[in-house]
Design a protein around this motif. Structure first.
Motif, PDB file in Angstrom:
ATOM      1  N   ASP A 371      -7.740 -54.489   0.771  1.00 52.00           N
ATOM      2  CA  ASP A 371      -8.380 -54.722   2.070  1.00 52.00           C
ATOM      3  C   ASP A 371      -8.394 -53.448   2.915  1.00 52.00           C
ATOM      4  O   ASP A 371      -9.410 -53.076   3.490  1.00 52.00           O
ATOM      5  CB  ASP A 371      -7.651 -55.840   2.829  1.00 52.00           C
ATOM      6  CG  ASP A 371      -7.716 -57.165   2.085  1.00 52.00           C
ATOM      7  OD1 ASP A 371      -8.712 -57.370   1.362  1.00 52.00           O
ATOM      8  OD2 ASP A 371      -6.783 -57.969   2.223  1.00 52.00           O
ATOM      9  N   ASP A 372      -7.252 -52.789   2.968  1.00 56.40           N
ATOM     10  CA  ASP A 372      -7.142 -51.576   3.775  1.00 56.40           C
ATOM     11  C   ASP A 372      -6.253 -50.581   3.043  1.00 56.40           C
ATOM     12  O   ASP A 372      -5.022 -50.686   3.072  1.00 56.40           O
ATOM     13  CB  ASP A 372      -6.570 -51.895   5.158  1.00 56.40           C
ATOM     14  CG  ASP A 372      -6.480 -50.643   6.047  1.00 56.40           C
ATOM     15  OD1 ASP A 372      -7.062 -49.610   5.652  1.00 56.40           O
ATOM     16  OD2 ASP A 372      -5.831 -50.718   7.101  1.00 56.40           O
ATOM     17  N   ALA A 373      -6.867 -49.618   2.369  1.00 58.06           N
ATOM     18  CA  ALA A 373      -6.105 -48.654   1.573  1.00 58.06           C
ATOM     19  C   ALA A 373      -5.215 -47.773   2.434  1.00 58.06           C
ATOM     20  O   ALA A 373      -4.198 -47.257   1.968  1.00 58.06           O
ATOM     21  CB  ALA A 373      -7.060 -47.781   0.755  1.00 58.06           C
ATOM     22  N   ARG A 374      -5.559 -47.624   3.722  1.00 56.82           N
ATOM     23  CA  ARG A 374      -4.795 -46.718   4.572  1.00 56.82           C
ATOM     24  C   ARG A 374      -3.385 -47.224   4.854  1.00 56.82           C
ATOM     25  O   ARG A 374      -2.539 -46.469   5.341  1.00 56.82           O
ATOM     26  CB  ARG A 374      -5.544 -46.462   5.887  1.00 56.82           C
ATOM     27  CG  ARG A 374      -6.856 -45.704   5.693  1.00 56.82           C
ATOM     28  CD  ARG A 374      -7.417 -45.229   7.027  1.00 56.82           C
ATOM     29  NE  ARG A 374      -6.544 -44.250   7.667  1.00 56.82           N
ATOM     30  CZ  ARG A 374      -6.520 -42.959   7.376  1.00 56.82           C
ATOM     31  NH1 ARG A 374      -7.326 -42.463   6.445  1.00 56.82           N
ATOM     32  NH2 ARG A 374      -5.707 -42.144   8.010  1.00 56.82           N
ATOM     33  N   GLU A 375      -3.127 -48.487   4.527  1.00 52.67           N
ATOM     34  CA  GLU A 375      -1.756 -48.984   4.697  1.00 52.67           C
ATOM     35  C   GLU A 375      -0.796 -48.257   3.758  1.00 52.67           C
ATOM     36  O   GLU A 375       0.412 -48.216   4.000  1.00 52.67           O
ATOM     37  CB  GLU A 375      -1.696 -50.490   4.441  1.00 52.67           C
ATOM     38  CG  GLU A 375      -1.992 -50.887   3.008  1.00 52.67           C
ATOM     39  CD  GLU A 375      -2.068 -52.394   2.808  1.00 52.67           C
ATOM     40  OE1 GLU A 375      -1.859 -52.814   1.654  1.00 52.67           O
ATOM     41  OE2 GLU A 375      -2.329 -53.132   3.777  1.00 52.67           O
ATOM     42  N   ALA A 376      -1.334 -47.637   2.695  1.00 53.23           N
ATOM     43  CA  ALA A 376      -0.491 -46.856   1.783  1.00 53.23           C
ATOM     44  C   ALA A 376       0.116 -45.658   2.490  1.00 53.23           C
ATOM     45  O   ALA A 376       1.202 -45.179   2.115  1.00 53.23           O
ATOM     46  CB  ALA A 376      -1.301 -46.398   0.574  1.00 53.23           C
ATOM     47  N   LEU A 377      -0.564 -45.160   3.516  1.00 51.51           N
ATOM     48  CA  LEU A 377      -0.081 -43.971   4.222  1.00 51.51           C
ATOM     49  C   LEU A 377       1.232 -44.239   4.947  1.00 51.51           C
ATOM     50  O   LEU A 377       1.989 -43.305   5.235  1.00 51.51           O
ATOM     51  CB  LEU A 377      -1.141 -43.481   5.210  1.00 51.51           C
ATOM     52  CG  LEU A 377      -2.527 -43.172   4.609  1.00 51.51           C
ATOM     53  CD1 LEU A 377      -3.468 -42.665   5.690  1.00 51.51           C
ATOM     54  CD2 LEU A 377      -2.407 -42.168   3.473  1.00 51.51           C
ATOM     55  N   ASP A 378       1.509 -45.505   5.225  1.00 52.14           N
ATOM     56  CA  ASP A 378       2.773 -45.846   5.890  1.00 52.14           C
ATOM     57  C   ASP A 378       3.976 -45.575   4.997  1.00 52.14           C
ATOM     58  O   ASP A 378       5.110 -45.507   5.483  1.00 52.14           O
ATOM     59  CB  ASP A 378       2.773 -47.325   6.293  1.00 52.14           C
ATOM     60  CG  ASP A 378       1.704 -47.628   7.342  1.00 52.14           C
ATOM     61  OD1 ASP A 378       1.311 -46.688   8.068  1.00 52.14           O
ATOM     62  OD2 ASP A 378       1.264 -48.790   7.423  1.00 52.14           O
ATOM     63  N   HIS A 379       3.722 -45.450   3.706  1.00 49.52           N
ATOM     64  CA  HIS A 379       4.826 -45.227   2.764  1.00 49.52           C
ATOM     65  C   HIS A 379       5.158 -43.741   2.607  1.00 49.52           C
ATOM     66  O   HIS A 379       6.122 -43.397   1.915  1.00 49.52           O
ATOM     67  CB  HIS A 379       4.472 -45.829   1.400  1.00 49.52           C
ATOM     68  CG  HIS A 379       4.368 -47.326   1.424  1.00 49.52           C
ATOM     69  ND1 HIS A 379       5.405 -48.155   1.042  1.00 49.52           N
ATOM     70  CD2 HIS A 379       3.350 -48.135   1.804  1.00 49.52           C
ATOM     71  CE1 HIS A 379       5.021 -49.418   1.180  1.00 49.52           C
ATOM     72  NE2 HIS A 379       3.780 -49.436   1.635  1.00 49.52           N
ATOM     73  N   LEU A 380       4.351 -42.870   3.212  1.00 48.21           N
ATOM     74  CA  LEU A 380       4.682 -41.443   3.196  1.00 48.21           C
ATOM     75  C   LEU A 380       5.768 -41.165   4.219  1.00 48.21           C
ATOM     76  O   LEU A 380       5.652 -41.602   5.372  1.00 48.21           O
ATOM     77  CB  LEU A 380       3.448 -40.601   3.538  1.00 48.21           C
ATOM     78  CG  LEU A 380       2.445 -40.322   2.421  1.00 48.21           C
ATOM     79  CD1 LEU A 380       1.213 -39.636   3.006  1.00 48.21           C
ATOM     80  CD2 LEU A 380       3.063 -39.452   1.329  1.00 48.21           C
ATOM     81  N   PRO A 381       6.821 -40.455   3.854  1.00 47.72           N
ATOM     82  CA  PRO A 381       7.867 -40.136   4.832  1.00 47.72           C
ATOM     83  C   PRO A 381       7.352 -39.129   5.851  1.00 47.72           C
ATOM     84  O   PRO A 381       6.371 -38.416   5.605  1.00 47.72           O
ATOM     85  CB  PRO A 381       8.977 -39.523   3.956  1.00 47.72           C
ATOM     86  CG  PRO A 381       8.251 -38.955   2.777  1.00 47.72           C
ATOM     87  CD  PRO A 381       7.090 -39.879   2.522  1.00 47.72           C
ATOM     88  N   GLY A 382       8.001 -39.075   6.977  1.00 45.18           N
ATOM     89  CA  GLY A 382       7.640 -38.088   7.980  1.00 45.18           C
ATOM     90  C   GLY A 382       8.140 -36.717   7.574  1.00 45.18           C
ATOM     91  O   GLY A 382       9.338 -36.518   7.369  1.00 45.18           O
ATOM     92  N   ALA A 383       7.227 -35.772   7.397  1.00 41.16           N
ATOM     93  CA  ALA A 383       7.610 -34.418   6.982  1.00 41.16           C
ATOM     94  C   ALA A 383       6.467 -33.460   7.291  1.00 41.16           C
ATOM     95  O   ALA A 383       5.337 -33.879   7.550  1.00 41.16           O
ATOM     96  CB  ALA A 383       7.941 -34.381   5.490  1.00 41.16           C
TER      97      ALA A 383
END
Length: 706
Positions: A371-383
């Motif tokens: 539905d929304d592929a950008r939700e995957a970006l939430d799994h990137l750590p902050g760096a």
């Protein structure tokens, strides 16, 4: 070999295909129109048959078998290429060809095909896999000599249900269009290519290179944190090489999960040979259980190295190392890297924008709707910077939740269990210090490290740096951590740069003594070569000369000589029972004089055994209550009075049996109720019972650490 499939069609412009008519033809045609129809024929096939313009009427099975026999006879004479008809329909004929690399652009196979099918034209051709070629020759009815062809090509090997390959194998043909250097560099940026990837792309596209294939000047070792990341880099390199005429074929074989005994299976070499002309990707994975004496991985890489040396001109070898999981033995890798010029390509890194773009590309390739592929970006750590490993870790995390959120939605609100992060392993020196007892061994290791550092200082000052012999003898009963200490010594000295590879080769009598005259010397020297830059550990060394058994004395003599020849590169450690090791040394004064350190491994006291038990419980996440601890100390007091009671092995066996009893006790006490973490983890007095069978002599090894 290059494997190709040709599709032939009738040549419509050929005069032979033009229908000519005569009164006699018209007569036969009229007669045919009056004949009853064959129920086995459809209307279209009857019309085609009558017209004589379809391939069924022009080439019967008998014709094709005869053509195949003629082409096979030609192949037997020159062995440069083989063509074989495998399939025919009304409209086309399939001809498969296998040719040596030198014949890929010669036109000779095509010329032969046209000689046999003068009224046809080659409508299309494509590279195919070795597996596709083999299946066609084995299973098509018009090929009567398929097995003979496969035998001569060396690809008759098969994996059976009861005899699978000692590896996993995948084969495919990469579909490429020629690509510019700019597009390759753009793709390298998209996959966060490292500096050495960009440098290799520049070399491939260099104007100094000939834009045609002559041979492979270099091969590749790709180091990445994820197999898919490694294959992205491999595909880019292959595309660049193809675009510059550097690949004879885009056929690719990928070998993974290589078993420790693969080198003993003839099919291992046959598959490597079958990759000739294409790309052979090999994932180098030294598994923890690679072999009892940790030498099988050496033998696997040695076999691969021999094949690389043999096939490196016409096979592009790409070795894949999954960083942190694969290679743990530089010396074993040298078996390969010494046989060809190999360029290492590592994974790179990039900023947040690059990481997000690459991650979204990965999500676009999953086999379910998102539905929304950008939700995957939430799994990137902050760096500020992201490695390729970071991106694939984020993808794997998202993929698991993606299945719940988009496919199996009943699990959408099910949160993940909290799992403790495993502590990183201690460094070898720290691990040695945590071992219970072993004061003498710890002191000797510290002395050797100090001597090594002093040697480096002398070297920097230009003073004499003749190395000291570090050969050792460990004496002690079973379970006293001799093997564990020897393995740690190899790792510690590698970290301190006192030895080069840190190789640890463990062997016994059965690994050193040959069955026939003349075999023993070569076997022993192979072990020294395998241990080059590290430690050769010979357990129960006295068994080589006990009872005057055949060829054992020869092994001792060879070992004695090689200890001197390899004194700067191999540390030999002999181990065994105290009394038997003394007798062993007394039989060979030359051997005795070459051993610099004699380390005694005394039996553990009951207090030390109790400490070992605590460490074992801590490692397995169990807790001893006070009564259980007192009970175990009493058991150890009794055990140490027995001869050869097993030392640390006794503790391990006691704990394992206690865990089994605890499992039964806890389940019985719970009576179906929900168990708490404390109940699952605590060991009580009633779980421990004194072992009835006191362990005696064993050839195994055991060490104990937290």
């Amino acid at each position: 070999m290059i494997y190709r499939a040709y599709r032939l069609e009738l040549n419509k412009n050929n005069e032979m295909n033009k229908k000519t008519s005569s009164p006699l033809d018209d007569l036969f045609c009229g007669i045919e129109d009056c004949l009853p129809e064959d129920p086995r024929c459809t209307g279209s096939s009857r019309r085609s048959h009558r017209s004589g313009n379809d391939l069924f009427s022009r080439y019967t099975d008998g014709n094709l078998e005869s053509i195949n026999d003629d082409m096979y006879k030609d192949f037997v004479k020159h062995e440069n290429f083989i063509c074989s008809v495998t399939e025919r329909s009304e409209s086309d004929i399939e001809v498969l060809s296998a040719m040596k690399v030198a014949y890929r652009d010669s036109g000779e196979p095509e010329k032969l095909i046209m000689e046999k099918f003068r009224d046809c034209r080659i409508a299309s051709s494509r590279d195919i896999t070795c597996e596709e070629f083999r299946n066609a020759l084995e299973n098509r009815g018009v090929v009567s000599n398929g097995r003979a062809i496969l035998g001569k090509l060396g690809i008759a090997y098969r994996a059976g249900f009861f005899d699978p390959y000692p590896f996993d194998l995948d084969e495919n043909v990469l579909a490429f269009c020629k690509t510019s250097k700019a597009l390759c560099r753009k793709r390298a940026q998209e996959i966060l290519g490292s500096k050495n990837l960009f440098e290799e792309i520049d070399r491939i596209y260099s104007r100094d290179n000939l834009k045609e294939y002559v041979g492979h000047p270099v091969h590749y070792l790709i180091s990445a944190g994820d197999f898919r990341a490694a294959m992205d880099m491999e595909e880019l390199l292959a595309k660049a090489l193809f675009s510059n005429g550097r690949l004879p074929s885009c056929r690719q074989m990928v070998m993974t999960n290589i078993a420790r005994n693969a080198y003993r299976d003839d099919r291992f070499k046959q598959v490597l040979e079958a990759a000739e002309g294409g790309i052979m990707v090999i994932v180098l994975d030294q598994k923890v259980d690679i072999g009892r004496y940790a030498t099988d991985f050496h033998d696997v890489t040695k076999c691969i190295g021999e094949m690389v040396e043999k096939l490196k001109k016409d096979t592009l070898f790409v070795f894949v190392e999954i960083m942190g999981k694969s290679l743990r033995n530089d010396d074993a890798l040298a078996n390969i890297t010494s046989k060809a010029d190999i360029i290492q390509i590592t994974e790179g890194s990039g900023d947040r924008a690059c990481a997000e773009k690459y991650l979204l590309e990965l999500t676009s390739k999953v086999d379910f709707a998102v539905d929304d592929a950008r939700e995957a970006l939430d799994h990137l750590p902050g760096a500020e910077s992201y490695t390729v490993t970071d991106i694939f870790s984020a993808f794997n995390s998202w993929y698991g939740s993606g299945l719940k959120n988009h496919v199996y939605k009943a699990y959408k609100n099910k949160k993940k269990l909290e799992i403790k992060i495993t502590k990183p392993e201690d460094k070898p020196y720290d691990e040695l210090q945590k071992l219970i007892g072993l004061t003498e061994a710890k002191r000797v290791v510290s002395d050797i490290i100090a001597a090594g550092k002093m040697m480096k200082a002398r070297e920097q000052m230009g003073l004499n740096t003749e190395a000291n012999s570090l050969h050792m003898l460990f004496s002690g009963n079973p379970g006293s951590a001799k093997t564990t200490v020897a393995r740690l010594i190899a790792q510690i000295l590698k970290e301190e740069d006192i030895v080069k590879s840190g190789a640890f080769v463990e062997c016994g009598r059965q690994d050193l003594v040959g069955k026939y005259v003349g075999w023993t010397a070569k076997i022993v020297e192979d072990k020294f070569k395998a241990a080059n830059g590290g430690v050769l550990f010979i357990d129960e060394a006295y068994s080589l000369v006990e009872d005057g058994r055949t060829y054992g004395a020869e092994a001792i003599n060879v070992i004695t000589q090689l200890m001197e020849n390899y004194r700067d590169s191999v540390i030999v450690i002999f181990a065994g029972y105290v009394d038997k090791m003394k007798e062993f040394l007394d039989q060979n004064e030359g051997l005795k004089s070459r051993i610099s350190f004699h380390l005694d491994f005394p039996d553990y006291t009951s207090d030390e055994l109790t400490d070992i038990l605590k460490l074992m419980c801590e490692k397995r996440e169990y807790v001893l209550d006070d009564d259980a601890l007192a009970c175990c100390h009493d058991i150890f007091d009794s055990a140490v009075r027995e001869e050869n009671y097993g030392n640390g092995r006794y503790v391990r066996n006691l704990l394992e049996q206690a865990i089994i009893r605890q499992s039964s006790r806890v389940l019985e006490e719970s009576a179906g109720k929900k168990l708490s973490k404390e109940e699952i983890c605590i060991l009580k007095k009633e779980d421990f019972k004194e072992l009835k069978c006191i362990e005696t002599r064993s050839s195994g090894s055991m060490g104990f650490t937290a």
